[in-house]
Enzyme design. Structure first.
Site, PDB file in Angstrom:
ATOM      1  N   CYS A   4      17.729  -7.353 -14.549  1.00 27.74           N
ATOM      2  CA  CYS A   4      16.660  -7.968 -13.763  1.00 27.74           C
ATOM      3  C   CYS A   4      15.270  -7.600 -14.275  1.00 27.74           C
ATOM      4  O   CYS A   4      14.452  -8.467 -14.542  1.00 27.74           O
ATOM      5  CB  CYS A   4      16.816  -7.562 -12.297  1.00 27.74           C
ATOM      6  SG  CYS A   4      15.412  -7.962 -11.265  1.00 27.74           S
ATOM      7  N   CYS A  60      12.563  -3.779 -11.047  1.00 26.61           N
ATOM      8  CA  CYS A  60      12.319  -2.389 -10.604  1.00 26.61           C
ATOM      9  C   CYS A  60      12.217  -1.486 -11.829  1.00 26.61           C
ATOM     10  O   CYS A  60      13.201  -0.866 -12.212  1.00 26.61           O
ATOM     11  CB  CYS A  60      13.450  -1.902  -9.711  1.00 26.61           C
ATOM     12  SG  CYS A  60      13.680  -2.864  -8.236  1.00 26.61           S
ATOM     13  N   CYS A 105      19.174  -7.095  -2.721  1.00 24.46           N
ATOM     14  CA  CYS A 105      18.230  -6.332  -3.543  1.00 24.46           C
ATOM     15  C   CYS A 105      17.701  -5.173  -2.718  1.00 24.46           C
ATOM     16  O   CYS A 105      17.403  -5.337  -1.530  1.00 24.46           O
ATOM     17  CB  CYS A 105      17.092  -7.256  -3.985  1.00 24.46           C
ATOM     18  SG  CYS A 105      15.673  -6.405  -4.708  1.00 24.46           S
ATOM     19  N   GLN A 120       0.210 -10.131   2.302  1.00 23.73           N
ATOM     20  CA  GLN A 120       0.774  -8.929   1.681  1.00 23.73           C
ATOM     21  C   GLN A 120       2.272  -8.814   1.994  1.00 23.73           C
ATOM     22  O   GLN A 120       2.693  -9.069   3.128  1.00 23.73           O
ATOM     23  CB  GLN A 120       0.045  -7.682   2.187  1.00 23.73           C
ATOM     24  CG  GLN A 120      -1.389  -7.565   1.698  1.00 23.73           C
ATOM     25  CD  GLN A 120      -1.484  -7.042   0.268  1.00 23.73           C
ATOM     26  OE1 GLN A 120      -0.486  -6.900  -0.441  1.00 23.73           O
ATOM     27  NE2 GLN A 120      -2.694  -6.756  -0.176  1.00 23.73           N
ATOM     28  N   GLU A 168     -12.615 -17.686   0.230  1.00 20.38           N
ATOM     29  CA  GLU A 168     -11.301 -17.740  -0.428  1.00 20.38           C
ATOM     30  C   GLU A 168     -11.143 -19.091  -1.109  1.00 20.38           C
ATOM     31  O   GLU A 168     -11.551 -20.131  -0.559  1.00 20.38           O
ATOM     32  CB  GLU A 168     -10.207 -17.522   0.618  1.00 20.38           C
ATOM     33  CG  GLU A 168      -8.800 -17.858   0.189  1.00 20.38           C
ATOM     34  CD  GLU A 168      -8.292 -16.998  -0.960  1.00 20.38           C
ATOM     35  OE1 GLU A 168      -7.732 -17.586  -1.908  1.00 20.38           O
ATOM     36  OE2 GLU A 168      -8.464 -15.760  -0.897  1.00 20.38           O
ATOM     37  N   CYS A 222      -5.276  -4.145  -6.842  1.00 13.11           N
ATOM     38  CA  CYS A 222      -3.837  -4.067  -7.149  1.00 13.11           C
ATOM     39  C   CYS A 222      -3.636  -3.779  -8.642  1.00 13.11           C
ATOM     40  O   CYS A 222      -2.515  -3.869  -9.139  1.00 13.11           O
ATOM     41  CB  CYS A 222      -3.129  -5.353  -6.749  1.00 13.11           C
ATOM     42  SG  CYS A 222      -3.808  -6.841  -7.513  1.00 13.11           S
TER      43      CYS A 222
END
Length: 385
Positions: A16, A19, A93, A217, A267, A342
């Site tokens: 995948c 992670c 998952c 989020q 935005e 982020c």
């Protein structure tokens, strides 16, 4: 110090690629992320200890799965293998909401039963391309979005009846049509098949409306901590004029409105702005307004018109802010800037511009929003010197 893995490894770990840090014990993951932020932001200010999760599993309230077929023609669903368009079949998952995973698996099993096919992107044939599930952890409401290559939905009524029988927790179902050769998941055409077409969530004491296309989020537990930190850093006393740049569905601005004089949100995503306006109405907030515009251009126009504000919240995408926005921000010279990031790399780049322009970094707070991945968020307080 020797670390021991604190969970059973996912069988799809190597295939995948989602992670990147799953093989590392969680306490060590936090140390690595702290070190990364220290290296990039430590030159501006002492970095505070990272805020981690007590239960760093199944935290994603938004799950999307690509649909296709394997070499034997069997329907599969899951995620694209890192840097490829090969689907890795995933039933559950460790990061995703368990309810969402179960719904996606049942839809996959139901397709052959109702003679519905999965999309083949090489041939451009088939019907179902993706399934998107959003769930509110606070209200329990669940949205399912079926992303199809064509609006023709054979056996729609019996299919929906069976899906809702299996999952009565689903509160709304939408059909989104994406007939373009694109890597984007959602298309422009959308139709509500069941329910009100959106879900609602409670965050930082406010109720938020979430549509299929609006940004929200994905880790509500850590978002409370992230936004709580941002509002605390702002030092609001009830009279300030606040600008919420890159405001999304208005989460930060509306949460801050209780402590500010007035809040303006800007935005670029029109769907998110519609949700933000609806969110303000739903919460009875009268000192908050939102506009659809590019944040940089909006700030430039504000600065050109001689408008100012006391506090600016900025929460840009991973690419960070642009020079036009930062220049306008420096020209407007608010007392405090709260930067929610982020991406520590673009954060450090943008903060360097602001410190060169007369701001000083007062606090840096990392928050682990995405356990088992390499991503780390930060809240930074800058004050005008």
């Amino acid at each position: 110090m020797e670390y021991v893995m604190d969970h059973t490894p996912c069988p799809q770990l190597k295939k995948c690629g989602g992670c990147q840090m799953q093989h590392i014990p969680y306490v060590r993951q936090l140390e690595i992320k702290q070190g990364k932020v220290n290296a990039l932001m430590g030159k501006f200010c002492r970095v505070e200890p990272i805020i981690g999760m007590d239960e760093p599993y199944h935290y994603r309230n938004k799950v999307q799965a690509a649909f296709g077929t394997d070499a034997r023609g069997k329907v599969i669903s899951g995620v694209y293998q890192s840097s490829s368009h090969r689907i890795v079949c995933v039933d559950d998952c460790m990061l995703e909401d368990k309810t969402a995973d179960r719904i996606i698996v049942d839809i996959r099993r139901m397709l052959p039963q109702f003679k519905l096919s999965a999309y083949d992107e090489r041939r451009g044939t088939g019907w179902l391309r993706h399934v998107l599930v959003k769930r509110s952890f606070s209200t329990g409401e669940v949205m399912v979005v079926l992303v199809a290559a064509t609006p023709i939905f054979k056996l729609q009524k019996p299919f929906l009846a069976e899906l809702l029988r299996r999952h009565p927790e689903i509160t709304t179902v939408l059909l989104n049509v994406n007939n373009k050769a694109t890597s984007l998941v959602l298309g422009k055409q959308e139709k509500v098949l069941h329910g009100k077409g959106y879900i609602e969530d409670v965050l930082c004491g406010q109720r938020f409306r979430i549509s299929a296309k609006s940004f929200y989020q994905i880790n509500p537990v850590q978002t409370e901590k992230l936004y709580g930190t941002a509002i605390a850093f702002a030092g609001l006393t009830g009279s300030e004029k606040v600008l919420d740049a890159y405001c999304g569905t208005g989460t930060i601005g509306l949460a801050a409105s209780r402590f500010a004089g007035e809040v303006a949100g800007v935005e670029l995503n029109a769907d998110a702005v519609r949700d933000a306006i609806a969110n303000a109405k739903c919460n009875g907030v009268k000192n908050c307004w939102f506009t659809c515009a590019d944040a940089g251009r909006f700030m430039t126009e504000m600065a050109a018109q001689g408008e100012n504000c006391d506090v600016v919240f900025m929460d840009p995408p991973r690419a960070g802010s642009d020079r036009a926005f930062l220049s306008a921000l420096l020209h407007m010279a608010p007392k405090r800037v709260v930067y929610v990031s982020c991406n520590p790399e673009t954060l450090a780049r943008d903060v360097a511009v602001l410190t060169d322009g007369g701001y000083r970094v007062k606090r840096v707070q990392p928050v682990d929003m995405f356990p088992h991945t390499e991503h780390v968020e930060c809240v930074v307080l800058l004050s005008r010197t």
